[in-house]
Write an enzyme that holds these catalytic residues in place. Sequence first.
Site, mmCIF file in Angstrom:
data_model
loop_
_atom_site.group_PDB
_atom_site.id
_atom_site.type_symbol
_atom_site.label_atom_id
_atom_site.label_comp_id
_atom_site.label_asym_id
_atom_site.label_seq_id
_atom_site.Cartn_x
_atom_site.Cartn_y
_atom_site.Cartn_z
ATOM 1 N N ASP A 158 0.853 -1.189 0.000
ATOM 2 C CA ASP A 158 0.000 0.000 0.000
ATOM 3 C C ASP A 158 0.893 1.245 0.000
ATOM 4 O O ASP A 158 1.377 1.612 1.057
ATOM 5 C CB ASP A 158 -0.979 -0.005 1.172
ATOM 6 C CG ASP A 158 -0.334 -0.393 2.498
ATOM 7 O OD1 ASP A 158 0.781 -0.963 2.529
ATOM 8 O OD2 ASP A 158 -0.978 -0.134 3.524
ATOM 9 N N GLU A 198 12.584 1.017 7.621
ATOM 10 C CA GLU A 198 11.515 0.218 7.029
ATOM 11 C C GLU A 198 11.770 -0.156 5.574
ATOM 12 O O GLU A 198 11.476 -1.265 5.145
ATOM 13 C CB GLU A 198 10.217 1.016 7.141
ATOM 14 C CG GLU A 198 8.998 0.362 6.551
ATOM 15 C CD GLU A 198 7.812 1.307 6.519
ATOM 16 O OE1 GLU A 198 6.687 0.799 6.467
ATOM 17 O OE2 GLU A 198 8.020 2.532 6.529
#
Length: 553
Positions: free
Chosen positions: A327, A511
């Site tokens: 996403d 991340e």
Amino acid sequence: MAQASTTATLHRRSRFPMVGAAAVAAGVLFGAFNAPVHAEVLVATRSAVAYPAPPSDLYPELFAAVQLGQVFKDGKTFVDAVPRTPPATIAAQYRREKDRPGFDLSGFVQRHFELPRDNADTYVSDRSQSLAQHIASLWPHLTQQPQKPGAGSSLLPLPGPYVVPGGRFREVYYWDSYFTMLGLLQNGKPDSLRDMVGNFASLIDRYGHIPNGNRSYYLSRSQPPFYFKMVGLLSTQDEAAAYARYLPQLRREYAFWMEGADKLKPGTAHRRVVALADGSVLNRYYDDRAVPRDESYAEDVALAKKSSRPAAEVYRDLRAAAESGWDFSSRWFADGKTLATIQTTAIVPVDLNSLLYGLESAIRLGCERVQDAACSSDFTQRAERRRAAVQKYLWNEAGGHYVDYQWIKRQPTGRPGAATLYPLFVGIAEPAQAARVADWTGRQLLKPYGVVTTPVATDQQWDAPNGWAPLQWIAVDGLRRYGQHALARDIATRWMGKVQQVYGSSGKLVEKYNVIDNSGEAGGGEYVLQDGFGWTNGVAMQLMTIYPELKRP
């Protein structure tokens, strides 16, 4: 539209009533917007499984005001806040005060809610540690102890300790956890592995599936089904033994993904299953709600207003992409570049169907171990049917790669990316196909610092120039499985060079990474770059174990 009519019918089975702030976003309760109202938004049903209400339904007017007013820079802050008094009391108090002169919405929230803190707020890394030492020292800081959430909290309780990714991600996440567990395995933490597997088993037992994360606002969707891979880590030398132990949970998760498959007609879909033109059944990502995401409420409402499509369709596709973990990415966009054209539920994805093949194979092995011949035969056939359908619909012979399929238009999407490596990861590909995928990956995805997510550069975080730890591991492990050792080692070496470089300059693991150049950090997406970081830690430890030369003092 055929798709809209199908999903409208499906939602009548939903466990989530479409009320509260969800209806606010659709312009139903207060006429705040002119977005078209989809039939799904108005359906309110009850099922045997009682799901706790998400924040948007606990205090809908206040919720919409806070999120649309962007009281917090990050919409996730408010949905993770814990009400100091019962939600109904806060909602009533808000209605009494909101129209008074000088009303301060931010101050009201501060008085009535305990706000969350990011994990990174209290951690300072020891720059004298090697990367491996740093990762080992991070686990206690990323580990949350079981707790009983207060009334109105969005947190779902878990029976054992669990490891969170870090930063704004204060809860356990489904697919993240498998990659995190790779590091826990290498760091000799078997108790943590058992706790994580047991926690997910408890979620399946309670809700029938593993939600996106242990939050009430994540319950309407899952994430890529890696649970069988987690279970396998409990017994790496005899995975069938672990599958047998958790067979009830594996089968129940499979039932969640396949619900309605036995009643589909060719060319139709129900929840997460799609029947293709020849009757083959494959899966798609989906979400049982068609309203703005609680955690990205303002962004979703704004996007729906820009779109020419019914708002509920946009919301469903945004949520389905969140279930995918990607996403967002150009792979989900009808035009390949614009988020407003997102069509996730119209796409049969390579990665999801590869993982479900892996789940079918794991259940077969578990059934063999408990000597359930009927189950073993059933899942042998299921896996073989899926393999055949993947090869027919998702393999691109001309290009030499796997690619998603647009089931409504009955054609490939034409936008391949790192998901092409999943059939190698689970063993669907034939050796000749694996060799061609390796060649295509080396030409199209391999960059100076690892595998790029897609070859397309956009402002979305699951596109170029970004690379992600889970996709590096999928690539390395899948290529090794088919004897493509040189490319696997090359990917690992490039990726770990970037991870080491960023750690050396910042003392952090993050991340995602820019794998194309050193001109800047990875970017895109709905939030700033997060550090911590669970799956990067886990994949880095796994790669340094396989390739010890990648360790640095």
